[in-house]
Design a protein around this motif. Structure first.
Motif, mmCIF file in Angstrom:
data_model
loop_
_atom_site.group_PDB
_atom_site.id
_atom_site.type_symbol
_atom_site.label_atom_id
_atom_site.label_comp_id
_atom_site.label_asym_id
_atom_site.label_seq_id
_atom_site.Cartn_x
_atom_site.Cartn_y
_atom_site.Cartn_z
ATOM 1 N N ASP A 1 0.857 -1.184 0.000
ATOM 2 C CA ASP A 1 0.000 0.000 0.000
ATOM 3 C C ASP A 1 0.891 1.231 0.000
ATOM 4 O O ASP A 1 1.608 1.489 0.975
ATOM 5 C CB ASP A 1 -0.917 0.011 1.231
ATOM 6 C CG ASP A 1 -1.949 -1.102 1.180
ATOM 7 O OD1 ASP A 1 -2.436 -1.426 0.076
ATOM 8 O OD2 ASP A 1 -2.257 -1.663 2.249
ATOM 9 N N TYR A 2 0.847 1.976 -1.104
ATOM 10 C CA TYR A 2 1.673 3.172 -1.225
ATOM 11 C C TYR A 2 1.178 4.258 -0.288
ATOM 12 O O TYR A 2 -0.017 4.515 -0.193
ATOM 13 C CB TYR A 2 1.682 3.688 -2.663
ATOM 14 C CG TYR A 2 2.469 4.969 -2.810
ATOM 15 C CD1 TYR A 2 3.861 4.945 -2.718
ATOM 16 C CD2 TYR A 2 1.840 6.180 -2.984
ATOM 17 C CE1 TYR A 2 4.598 6.107 -2.816
ATOM 18 C CE2 TYR A 2 2.571 7.354 -3.095
ATOM 19 C CZ TYR A 2 3.946 7.314 -3.013
ATOM 20 O OH TYR A 2 4.677 8.476 -3.105
ATOM 21 N N SER A 3 2.101 4.889 0.407
ATOM 22 C CA SER A 3 1.787 5.998 1.294
ATOM 23 C C SER A 3 2.490 7.243 0.770
ATOM 24 O O SER A 3 3.728 7.312 0.783
ATOM 25 C CB SER A 3 2.253 5.693 2.721
ATOM 26 O OG SER A 3 2.186 6.856 3.515
ATOM 27 N N TYR A 4 1.710 8.195 0.299
ATOM 28 C CA TYR A 4 2.273 9.437 -0.221
ATOM 29 C C TYR A 4 3.049 10.178 0.864
ATOM 30 O O TYR A 4 4.144 10.678 0.623
ATOM 31 C CB TYR A 4 1.157 10.319 -0.788
ATOM 32 C CG TYR A 4 1.651 11.649 -1.289
ATOM 33 C CD1 TYR A 4 2.318 11.733 -2.506
ATOM 34 C CD2 TYR A 4 1.489 12.798 -0.535
ATOM 35 C CE1 TYR A 4 2.801 12.942 -2.964
ATOM 36 C CE2 TYR A 4 1.961 14.021 -0.985
ATOM 37 C CZ TYR A 4 2.621 14.082 -2.200
ATOM 38 O OH TYR A 4 3.099 15.283 -2.646
ATOM 39 N N THR A 5 2.513 10.222 2.072
ATOM 40 C CA THR A 5 3.170 10.961 3.157
ATOM 41 C C THR A 5 4.489 10.320 3.572
ATOM 42 O O THR A 5 5.426 11.017 3.939
ATOM 43 C CB THR A 5 2.256 11.094 4.393
ATOM 44 O OG1 THR A 5 1.835 9.804 4.801
ATOM 45 C CG2 THR A 5 1.056 11.963 4.096
ATOM 46 N N ASP A 6 4.577 8.996 3.504
ATOM 47 C CA ASP A 6 5.815 8.301 3.864
ATOM 48 C C ASP A 6 6.726 8.074 2.665
ATOM 49 O O ASP A 6 7.855 7.618 2.822
ATOM 50 C CB ASP A 6 5.505 6.945 4.503
ATOM 51 C CG ASP A 6 4.764 7.077 5.813
ATOM 52 O OD1 ASP A 6 4.919 8.121 6.477
ATOM 53 O OD2 ASP A 6 4.010 6.149 6.161
ATOM 54 N N ASN A 7 6.215 8.331 1.446
ATOM 55 C CA ASN A 7 6.937 8.055 0.207
ATOM 56 C C ASN A 7 7.496 6.632 0.200
ATOM 57 O O ASN A 7 8.676 6.401 -0.002
ATOM 58 C CB ASN A 7 8.059 9.059 -0.041
ATOM 59 C CG ASN A 7 8.636 8.906 -1.442
ATOM 60 O OD1 ASN A 7 7.906 8.648 -2.390
ATOM 61 N ND2 ASN A 7 9.939 9.056 -1.571
ATOM 62 N N GLY A 8 6.638 5.703 0.467
ATOM 63 C CA GLY A 8 7.023 4.297 0.481
ATOM 64 C C GLY A 8 5.795 3.438 0.664
ATOM 65 O O GLY A 8 4.675 3.889 0.422
ATOM 66 N N PHE A 9 6.002 2.208 1.098
ATOM 67 C CA PHE A 9 4.909 1.249 1.204
ATOM 68 C C PHE A 9 4.725 0.748 2.628
ATOM 69 O O PHE A 9 5.699 0.489 3.320
ATOM 70 C CB PHE A 9 5.182 0.024 0.325
ATOM 71 C CG PHE A 9 5.372 0.346 -1.116
ATOM 72 C CD1 PHE A 9 4.280 0.560 -1.942
ATOM 73 C CD2 PHE A 9 6.643 0.429 -1.652
ATOM 74 C CE1 PHE A 9 4.457 0.847 -3.276
ATOM 75 C CE2 PHE A 9 6.833 0.718 -2.986
ATOM 76 C CZ PHE A 9 5.740 0.936 -3.803
ATOM 77 N N LYS A 10 3.499 0.571 3.013
ATOM 78 C CA LYS A 10 3.150 -0.238 4.168
ATOM 79 C C LYS A 10 2.893 -1.627 3.563
ATOM 80 O O LYS A 10 2.115 -1.760 2.617
ATOM 81 C CB LYS A 10 1.914 0.308 4.862
ATOM 82 C CG LYS A 10 2.175 1.685 5.467
ATOM 83 C CD LYS A 10 1.070 2.103 6.395
ATOM 84 C CE LYS A 10 1.251 3.489 6.932
ATOM 85 N NZ LYS A 10 2.524 3.863 7.433
ATOM 86 N N VAL A 11 3.579 -2.629 4.084
ATOM 87 C CA VAL A 11 3.540 -3.956 3.473
ATOM 88 C C VAL A 11 3.034 -4.985 4.467
ATOM 89 O O VAL A 11 3.462 -5.012 5.618
ATOM 90 C CB VAL A 11 4.944 -4.370 2.970
ATOM 91 C CG1 VAL A 11 4.905 -5.745 2.319
ATOM 92 C CG2 VAL A 11 5.490 -3.334 1.999
ATOM 93 N N ARG A 12 2.119 -5.815 4.003
ATOM 94 C CA ARG A 12 1.639 -6.967 4.765
ATOM 95 C C ARG A 12 1.968 -8.208 3.940
ATOM 96 O O ARG A 12 1.532 -8.323 2.795
ATOM 97 C CB ARG A 12 0.134 -6.860 5.008
ATOM 98 C CG ARG A 12 -0.240 -5.705 5.920
ATOM 99 C CD ARG A 12 -1.741 -5.587 6.160
ATOM 100 N NE ARG A 12 -2.567 -5.676 4.969
ATOM 101 C CZ ARG A 12 -2.821 -4.662 4.127
ATOM 102 N NH1 ARG A 12 -2.283 -3.481 4.338
ATOM 103 N NH2 ARG A 12 -3.608 -4.835 3.091
ATOM 104 N N THR A 13 2.732 -9.121 4.529
ATOM 105 C CA THR A 13 3.102 -10.372 3.869
ATOM 106 C C THR A 13 2.511 -11.516 4.681
ATOM 107 O O THR A 13 2.564 -11.498 5.909
ATOM 108 C CB THR A 13 4.633 -10.501 3.778
ATOM 109 O OG1 THR A 13 5.129 -9.441 2.953
ATOM 110 C CG2 THR A 13 5.044 -11.842 3.183
ATOM 111 N N ALA A 14 1.954 -12.497 3.989
ATOM 112 C CA ALA A 14 1.319 -13.617 4.680
ATOM 113 C C ALA A 14 1.516 -14.908 3.892
ATOM 114 O O ALA A 14 1.840 -14.893 2.703
ATOM 115 C CB ALA A 14 -0.172 -13.340 4.886
#
Length: 190
Positions: free
Chosen positions: A68-81
């Motif tokens: 999930d791209y986060s504009y404010t963080d300029n990166g991704f929140k990632v969930r791996t399962a």
């Protein structure tokens, strides 16, 4: 922090005459990275089709990640399962983001239970495959990992073929990669 862990592992191994499975003699490859990497297009679900064995990843089958791209963080929140060897469904959450020192395709993997590591996108078309390399070297040894991602769990093999060629072109041994199993029992809810 990784250097401390790596040096401790080397000291332990010298005393026991064996290297941990994630350490190999040599230096990391210096691969070409995806030109003009687009963080927003990379967002979404990726299914892992091949990996270099990774002692830090508890999942073995049905492995997938939601970026999930986060504009404010300029990166991704990632969930791996995925499922571990005991058939337990496990989930990891963390972040992957570019740093000021490197181009966007050279990011940092930052998960609470895993040491921080480089995350290099060697090549992707954003729609069907992504070839990822992660390696740290010190004192003549390297800790090397690679990943092949597909947008589909039932890859027709195009991701494998594309990434095998990309890794070979960059001096990374694709024979070390193992297939990640995806079957009818898989659950995709990362």
């Amino acid at each position: 922090m990784f250097s401390v862990v790596l040096i401790a592992a080397l000291v332990t191994c010298v005393a026991g005459d064996a290297l941990p499975g994630f350490l190999l003699p040599g230096k990391c490859a210096a691969p070409d990275l995806q030109d003009r990497f687009d963080l927003r297009r990379y967002s979404g679900r990726w299914y892992w089709t091949h990996i270099i064995e990774n002692e830090y990843l508890p999942m073995e089958t049905c492995v997938h990640s939601q970026y999930d791209y986060s504009y404010t963080d300029n990166g991704f929140k990632v969930r791996t399962a995925g499922f571990n060897s005991a058939k337990e469904y496990l989930r990891l959450e963390g972040q992957i983001y570019p740093t000021k020192e490197f181009p966007a395709a050279h990011m940092l993997l930052d998960f609470p239970t895993v040491f921080a590591a480089p995350y290099q996108v060697l090549e992707t078309d954003y729609e069907s495959y992504s070839c990822i390399y992660s390696c740290i070297d010190t004192n003549g040894f390297k800790s090397e990992f690679g990943f092949v991602f597909s947008r589909s769990p039932t890859s027709d093999g195009s991701a494998e073929a594309k990434c095998a060629a990309v890794f070979a072109k960059n001096g990374i041994d694709f024979s070390r990669f193992q297939r990640v199993s995806h079957n009818a029992d898989c659950i995709y809810k990362a």
